[in-house]
Scaffold this motif. Structure first.
Motif, PDB file in Angstrom:
ATOM      1  N   THR A  22      52.151  21.775  63.486  1.00 58.81           N
ATOM      2  CA  THR A  22      52.997  22.629  63.923  1.00 58.81           C
ATOM      3  C   THR A  22      54.327  22.841  63.139  1.00 58.81           C
ATOM      4  O   THR A  22      54.708  24.016  62.783  1.00 58.81           O
ATOM      5  CB  THR A  22      52.944  22.594  65.299  1.00 58.81           C
ATOM      6  OG1 THR A  22      51.641  22.664  66.117  1.00 58.81           O
ATOM      7  CG2 THR A  22      53.447  24.081  66.051  1.00 58.81           C
ATOM      8  N   MET A  23      55.070  21.672  63.173  1.00 54.02           N
ATOM      9  CA  MET A  23      56.439  21.553  62.534  1.00 54.02           C
ATOM     10  C   MET A  23      56.110  21.999  61.044  1.00 54.02           C
ATOM     11  O   MET A  23      57.219  22.651  60.611  1.00 54.02           O
ATOM     12  CB  MET A  23      56.737  20.313  62.621  1.00 54.02           C
ATOM     13  CG  MET A  23      57.346  19.978  64.185  1.00 54.02           C
ATOM     14  SD  MET A  23      58.391  18.362  64.268  1.00 54.02           S
ATOM     15  CE  MET A  23      57.082  17.187  63.782  1.00 54.02           C
ATOM     16  N   GLY A  24      55.144  21.470  60.295  1.00 52.71           N
ATOM     17  CA  GLY A  24      54.835  21.955  59.084  1.00 52.71           C
ATOM     18  C   GLY A  24      54.777  23.385  58.799  1.00 52.71           C
ATOM     19  O   GLY A  24      55.285  23.865  57.580  1.00 52.71           O
ATOM     20  N   LEU A  81      63.809  19.160  53.927  1.00 53.43           N
ATOM     21  CA  LEU A  81      62.809  18.208  53.814  1.00 53.43           C
ATOM     22  C   LEU A  81      63.016  16.949  54.360  1.00 53.43           C
ATOM     23  O   LEU A  81      62.066  16.645  55.253  1.00 53.43           O
ATOM     24  CB  LEU A  81      62.331  17.798  52.448  1.00 53.43           C
ATOM     25  CG  LEU A  81      61.668  19.108  51.606  1.00 53.43           C
ATOM     26  CD1 LEU A  81      61.360  18.804  50.473  1.00 53.43           C
ATOM     27  CD2 LEU A  81      60.462  19.785  52.355  1.00 53.43           C
ATOM     28  N   PHE A  82      64.201  16.324  54.536  1.00 49.56           N
ATOM     29  CA  PHE A  82      64.469  15.152  55.350  1.00 49.56           C
ATOM     30  C   PHE A  82      64.389  15.714  56.605  1.00 49.56           C
ATOM     31  O   PHE A  82      64.034  14.571  57.361  1.00 49.56           O
ATOM     32  CB  PHE A  82      65.888  14.659  54.798  1.00 49.56           C
ATOM     33  CG  PHE A  82      66.073  13.936  53.464  1.00 49.56           C
ATOM     34  CD1 PHE A  82      65.228  12.882  53.341  1.00 49.56           C
ATOM     35  CD2 PHE A  82      67.081  13.984  52.488  1.00 49.56           C
ATOM     36  CE1 PHE A  82      65.193  12.135  52.136  1.00 49.56           C
ATOM     37  CE2 PHE A  82      67.209  13.490  51.378  1.00 49.56           C
ATOM     38  CZ  PHE A  82      66.015  12.402  51.261  1.00 49.56           C
ATOM     39  N   MET A  83      64.816  16.733  57.134  1.00 43.58           N
ATOM     40  CA  MET A  83      64.777  16.739  58.571  1.00 43.58           C
ATOM     41  C   MET A  83      63.556  16.732  58.922  1.00 43.58           C
ATOM     42  O   MET A  83      63.208  16.174  60.083  1.00 43.58           O
ATOM     43  CB  MET A  83      65.388  18.284  58.798  1.00 43.58           C
ATOM     44  CG  MET A  83      65.372  18.776  60.134  1.00 43.58           C
ATOM     45  SD  MET A  83      65.779  20.432  60.313  1.00 43.58           S
ATOM     46  CE  MET A  83      64.056  21.020  59.625  1.00 43.58           C
ATOM     47  N   VAL A  84      62.597  17.444  58.245  1.00 46.95           N
ATOM     48  CA  VAL A  84      61.082  17.629  58.841  1.00 46.95           C
ATOM     49  C   VAL A  84      60.484  16.211  58.635  1.00 46.95           C
ATOM     50  O   VAL A  84      59.735  15.862  59.505  1.00 46.95           O
ATOM     51  CB  VAL A  84      60.410  18.759  57.966  1.00 46.95           C
ATOM     52  CG1 VAL A  84      58.852  18.645  58.229  1.00 46.95           C
ATOM     53  CG2 VAL A  84      60.875  20.109  57.942  1.00 46.95           C
ATOM     54  N   ALA A  85      60.851  15.324  57.658  1.00 41.92           N
ATOM     55  CA  ALA A  85      60.227  14.147  57.576  1.00 41.92           C
ATOM     56  C   ALA A  85      60.731  13.210  58.695  1.00 41.92           C
ATOM     57  O   ALA A  85      60.033  12.251  59.314  1.00 41.92           O
ATOM     58  CB  ALA A  85      60.756  13.527  56.293  1.00 41.92           C
ATOM     59  N   GLY A  86      62.080  13.456  59.056  1.00 42.36           N
ATOM     60  CA  GLY A  86      62.358  12.656  60.230  1.00 42.36           C
ATOM     61  C   GLY A  86      61.483  13.134  61.464  1.00 42.36           C
ATOM     62  O   GLY A  86      61.273  11.826  62.445  1.00 42.36           O
ATOM     63  N   PHE A  87      61.649  14.330  61.878  1.00 45.43           N
ATOM     64  CA  PHE A  87      60.876  14.530  62.936  1.00 45.43           C
ATOM     65  C   PHE A  87      59.387  14.084  63.103  1.00 45.43           C
ATOM     66  O   PHE A  87      58.768  13.985  63.928  1.00 45.43           O
ATOM     67  CB  PHE A  87      60.971  15.719  63.281  1.00 45.43           C
ATOM     68  CG  PHE A  87      62.430  16.443  63.867  1.00 45.43           C
ATOM     69  CD1 PHE A  87      63.180  15.692  64.906  1.00 45.43           C
ATOM     70  CD2 PHE A  87      63.188  17.459  63.061  1.00 45.43           C
ATOM     71  CE1 PHE A  87      64.339  15.984  65.038  1.00 45.43           C
ATOM     72  CE2 PHE A  87      64.512  17.672  63.515  1.00 45.43           C
ATOM     73  CZ  PHE A  87      65.188  16.890  64.550  1.00 45.43           C
ATOM     74  N   LEU A 116      53.183  22.108  52.134  1.00 41.90           N
ATOM     75  CA  LEU A 116      51.869  22.101  52.547  1.00 41.90           C
ATOM     76  C   LEU A 116      50.987  20.784  52.137  1.00 41.90           C
ATOM     77  O   LEU A 116      50.079  20.459  52.878  1.00 41.90           O
ATOM     78  CB  LEU A 116      51.301  23.042  51.159  1.00 41.90           C
ATOM     79  CG  LEU A 116      51.480  24.605  51.329  1.00 41.90           C
ATOM     80  CD1 LEU A 116      51.220  25.322  50.116  1.00 41.90           C
ATOM     81  CD2 LEU A 116      50.855  25.067  52.446  1.00 41.90           C
ATOM     82  N   LEU A 117      51.391  20.130  50.947  1.00 43.12           N
ATOM     83  CA  LEU A 117      51.091  18.577  50.942  1.00 43.12           C
ATOM     84  C   LEU A 117      51.016  17.906  52.363  1.00 43.12           C
ATOM     85  O   LEU A 117      50.116  17.180  52.596  1.00 43.12           O
ATOM     86  CB  LEU A 117      51.761  18.011  49.769  1.00 43.12           C
ATOM     87  CG  LEU A 117      51.472  18.631  48.323  1.00 43.12           C
ATOM     88  CD1 LEU A 117      51.908  17.916  47.167  1.00 43.12           C
ATOM     89  CD2 LEU A 117      49.710  18.669  48.230  1.00 43.12           C
ATOM     90  N   SER A 118      52.324  17.822  52.738  1.00 50.22           N
ATOM     91  CA  SER A 118      52.538  17.000  54.083  1.00 50.22           C
ATOM     92  C   SER A 118      51.539  17.457  55.065  1.00 50.22           C
ATOM     93  O   SER A 118      50.945  16.735  55.772  1.00 50.22           O
ATOM     94  CB  SER A 118      53.894  17.244  54.706  1.00 50.22           C
ATOM     95  OG  SER A 118      54.028  16.477  55.793  1.00 50.22           O
ATOM     96  N   MET A 119      51.347  18.850  55.358  1.00 49.39           N
ATOM     97  CA  MET A 119      50.125  19.213  56.440  1.00 49.39           C
ATOM     98  C   MET A 119      48.978  18.994  55.930  1.00 49.39           C
ATOM     99  O   MET A 119      48.171  18.660  56.956  1.00 49.39           O
ATOM    100  CB  MET A 119      50.448  21.002  56.286  1.00 49.39           C
ATOM    101  CG  MET A 119      51.763  21.428  57.043  1.00 49.39           C
ATOM    102  SD  MET A 119      51.820  23.209  56.667  1.00 49.39           S
ATOM    103  CE  MET A 119      50.439  23.830  57.707  1.00 49.39           C
ATOM    104  N   ILE A 120      48.523  18.887  54.795  1.00 41.50           N
ATOM    105  CA  ILE A 120      47.326  18.403  54.297  1.00 41.50           C
ATOM    106  C   ILE A 120      47.014  17.118  54.623  1.00 41.50           C
ATOM    107  O   ILE A 120      46.089  16.668  55.274  1.00 41.50           O
ATOM    108  CB  ILE A 120      46.845  18.590  52.865  1.00 41.50           C
ATOM    109  CG1 ILE A 120      46.865  20.192  52.443  1.00 41.50           C
ATOM    110  CG2 ILE A 120      45.627  18.058  52.289  1.00 41.50           C
ATOM    111  CD1 ILE A 120      46.805  20.641  51.088  1.00 41.50           C
TER     112      ILE A 120
END
Length: 526
Positions: free
Chosen positions: A85-87, A130-136, A54-58
Motif C-alpha cells: 500500500t505504501m509503495g 525513497l529514503f522516507m519510504v524505505a524507512g517506513f 515498482l521493484l520494491s513493490m514486486i
C-alpha cells in the motif's frame, strides 16, 4: 557464528527497503554530478524513483512470512499489505508531482499563479523521498522495538526535509512543527520501550507477550506505563485526539502532494505498528486496560475533528481534520481485534487511499491567476468551476463524495465493514457513534461540490476576462480557466486522476476481490 552466511541472513526479507536505498544512492550520485537540475533531469529522477518503487513493490509481493536477521526482521501478512500500500501510494504521488500543466511559472507564460511544487524542482527531493519510504518499510518489517525505532527515524526525518523543501515560510514552518512533534513522539516511544524492557528484559514484542502469558514479567507497573507511553507515541503519528494539534497546520503549510503523503504513508506504518503492539495486549489479560485507553481516544478522534471540519474554509485544513476522523475509524478496528475487523481495517484504508490520492492530487493541480502564494484553496475560489471545467467538477465530485462515504462510491463500503465489525462484537455504542459521525462528514465533504456546481464567484465577468487575456499570452495550450482558476495538469496526470475516479466509482465490484486479497494476509497473520 561459524555457520553464519549471507544466505542464512536472508537478505530477501529486507529486499523492499534495500531496493529503495540503492535507488536513493543512485539518484544522489546522478544529481551530484549533474551540471543543473533542469526538466530533463527532473524527468530522469521521477522515472528512476518510479522504477525503484515498482521493484520494491514486486519484492514485497514475494516476501514470505517468517523471521530473519537473528529475529530482528519479522515478516507478517500485515507487513506485506503495508509495504504494498505504501509503495503504491508513493508511486502515484511521485508521478503526480511531475504531472504539472503545460503553462506555468517556469514555462515563460505571463500567468502568475501560486507555485505549489518548488520542492519537486530540486535534486535532493527524490533520494529523500525513497529514503522516507524505505524507512517506513523497515518500520513495518520488525517486531524488535529498536529496529522499529530505526525505521521510524529514517522515515520521519526524511519527511521533515521533504516538507520544508517547498522553499516558502509556510512549508518551513510546517517542517519545523512536524520535526518537533516527531521528536516528542520518538521520546515517548523510547520511554515506552524502556518500560517494556524493564518488564521483560527484551526488546522483542514476542518476548514481551510470552512474559505476560506466563506471568514471568518483572514489573506490571512498567508494562502499564509502557502502554500509556506507546499509545501517546502512536497517537502522535496517526494524529489521534488529543495528539492531533499539529495536523491542520502541517497540512496547510505543505504542498498538496506532500500533505497527501503525510495523510497516508506514515499513518499506514503507524497503524501496522499499532496492530503489532495492541494485539498483544488485547489477547492477554490486560485487554481491559487497552480498551479503557483506546475507547475514549477513538470516540474523541472520530467526533471532535468532524465538528472542527465543519467550520474550516481551507480545503487542505478540512481534509486534515477529516483524516483524523478516518484514523479513529481505523483505531476502532484495532480495538475490536477480530479477523473481520482487521480485514475491514485494510479494506477501509485501501478505499480511503484511492479517494484521498485523488483529492490531494486534484488540489495539487489547482492554481489561481494573480493569487498570492500564501493564499489557501477555499470553496469560494472553486465557486462555479464545474461550469467551464466540467471534467474538474466531475473529478472533484467523485473524490469528495467518496470520502464522505456516500454509496455507491468507494469509502462507503469501508465504513460499512468497520461498523459491522463493531456490532458483531457487541460494540453497539461505538458502532452508533461511527454511524452518526459518518452522517456529519457528509456536510463538509459536499461543500466543495456544492460550490463548484451551484455557486457563482464575485466579479465573474471581470475575472473571466482577465483569465482570457492571460491565456492568449501563453505560448502553449492553456488549461481550463474560470474566475482566476486553472487546472494545471498534463495529460498523463489527468489520466491518472481519472483512473482513481473510476476506481472510486466501480468499488462496488472490487470489494469482494479486495476482501479475498486482504484475507490471504490477515488470516493467521499473528
Amino acid at each position: 557464528m561459524n555457520n553464519l552466511t549471507l544466505v542464512s541472513l536472508q537478505f530477501g526479507s529486507i529486499a523492499p527497503s534495500l531496493v529503495l536505498i540503492v535507488g536513493a544512492l543512485v539518484l544522489l550520485l546522478i544529481n551530484v554530478f549533474a551540471r543543473a537540475f533542469d526538466s530533463a533531469q527532473r524527468l530522469l529522477n521521477v522515472a528512476l524513483c518510479s522504477i525503484a518503487l515498482l521493484l520494491s513493490m514486486i519484492a514485497s509481493a514475494y516476501l514470505q512470512p517468517g523471521e530473519a536477521f537473528f529475529t530482528l526482521v519479522h515478516i507478517s501478512g500485515f507487513t506485506i499489505l503495508a509495504q504494498l500500500t505504501m509503495g503504491l501510494c508513493a508511486l502515484v504521488f511521485i508521478v503526480l508531482s511531475f504531472g504539472g500543466g503545460a503553462c506555468g511559472v517556469d514555462s515563460g507564460c505571463a500567468i502568475a499563479w501560486a507555485s505549489d511544487d518548488r520542492g519537486f524542482r530540486v535534486g535532493e527531493f527524490y533520494p529523500l523521498y525513497l529514503f522516507m519510504v524505505a524507512g517506513f518499510d523497515l518500520m513495518v518489517s520488525s517486531q524488535n522495538l529498536l529496529v522499529i525505532l530505526l525505521g521510524l527515524e529514517i522515515g520521519s526525518l526524511s519527511l521533515v526535509a521533504l516538507i520544508a523543501l517547498n522553499q516558502n515560510l509556510a512549508s518551513i514552518e510546517a517542517g519545523v512543527k512536524y520535526f518537533v512533534l516527531s521528536v516528542l513522539a520518538s521520546v515517548l516511544y523510547i520511554a515506552g520501550v524502556l518500560c517494556w524492557y524493564i518488564a521483560s528484559a527484551s526488546f522483542d514484542l514476542g518476548a514481551l507477550y510470552n512474559a505476560m502469558s506466563m506471568g514471568s514479567y518483572l514489573s506490571g507497573f512498567a508494562i502499564v506505563l509502557g502502554i500509556i507511553f506507546m499509545v501517546a507515541a502512536i497517537g502522535f503519528k496517526i494524529s489521534a485526539v488529543p495528539f492531533h494539534s499539529w495536523t491542520p497546520d502541517v497540512y496547510q503549510g505543505s504542498s498538496a502532494i506532500m500533505a497527501g503523503v503525510i495523510s497516508i504513508i506514515p499513518k499506514i506504518a503507524a497503524f501496522t505498528l499499532a496492530i503489532s503492539v495492541f494485539s498483544l495486549f488485547v489477547q492477554s489479560n490486560l485487554q481491559w486496560l487497552v480498551s479503557y485507553v483506546l475507547y475514549p481516544i477513538i470516540v474523541l478522534s472520530v467526533t471532535l475533528p468532524n465538528i472542527a471540519a465543519l467550520v474550516q474554509k481551507d480545503i487542505k485544513r478540512m481534509l486534515a481534520f477529516s483524516s483524523i476522523s478516518h484514523s479513529g475509524f481505523v483505531l476502532a478496528c484495532i480495538l475490536i481485534n477480530t479477523q473481520m475487523s482487521l480485514s475491514a481495517l485494510y479494506l477501509y484504508w485501501i478505499l480511503f487511499v484511492v479517494s484521498n490520492l485523488g483529492a490531494f492530487g486534484l488540489l495539487a493541480k489547482t492554481n489561481f491567476v494573480n493569487t498570492p502564494e500564501s493564499s489557501a484553496i477555499t470553496c469560494d475560489k472553486l465557486a462555479g468551476v464545474a461550469r467551464i471545467a466540467p471534467a474538474y467538477g466531475v473529478l472533484g465530485g467523485i473524490f469528495f463524495i467518496s470520502l464522505a462515504g456516500i454509496p455507491p462510491f468507494g469509502l462507503f463500503f469501508g465504513k460499512v465493514g468497520v461498523v459491522m465489525s463493531a456490532f458483531s462484537l457487541d460494540y453497539v455504542w461505538l458502532g452508533g457513534i461511527l454511524l452518526i459521525n459518518s452522517a456529519i462528514a457528509v456536510f463538509y465533504y459536499l461543500r466543495p461540490v456544492v460550490a463548484m456546481y451551484f455557486q457563482t464567484p464575485a466579479n465573474f465577468a471581470r475575472l473571466s476576462q482577465e483569465v482570457h487575456n492571460a491565456s492568449e499570452q501563453c505560448s502553449q495550450s492553456s488549461p481550463k480557466s474560470f474566475g482566476g482558476f486553472y487546472f494545471s495538469a498534463n495529460t498523463f496526470a489527468k489520466i491518472l486522476l481519472w483512473g482513481l475516479a473510476i476506481a472510486c466509482c466501480i468499488s462496488i465490484f472490487m470489494v469482494q476481490f479486495l476482501l479475498d486479497f486482504i484475507g490471504q494476509y490477515v488470516v493467521g497473520a499473528y
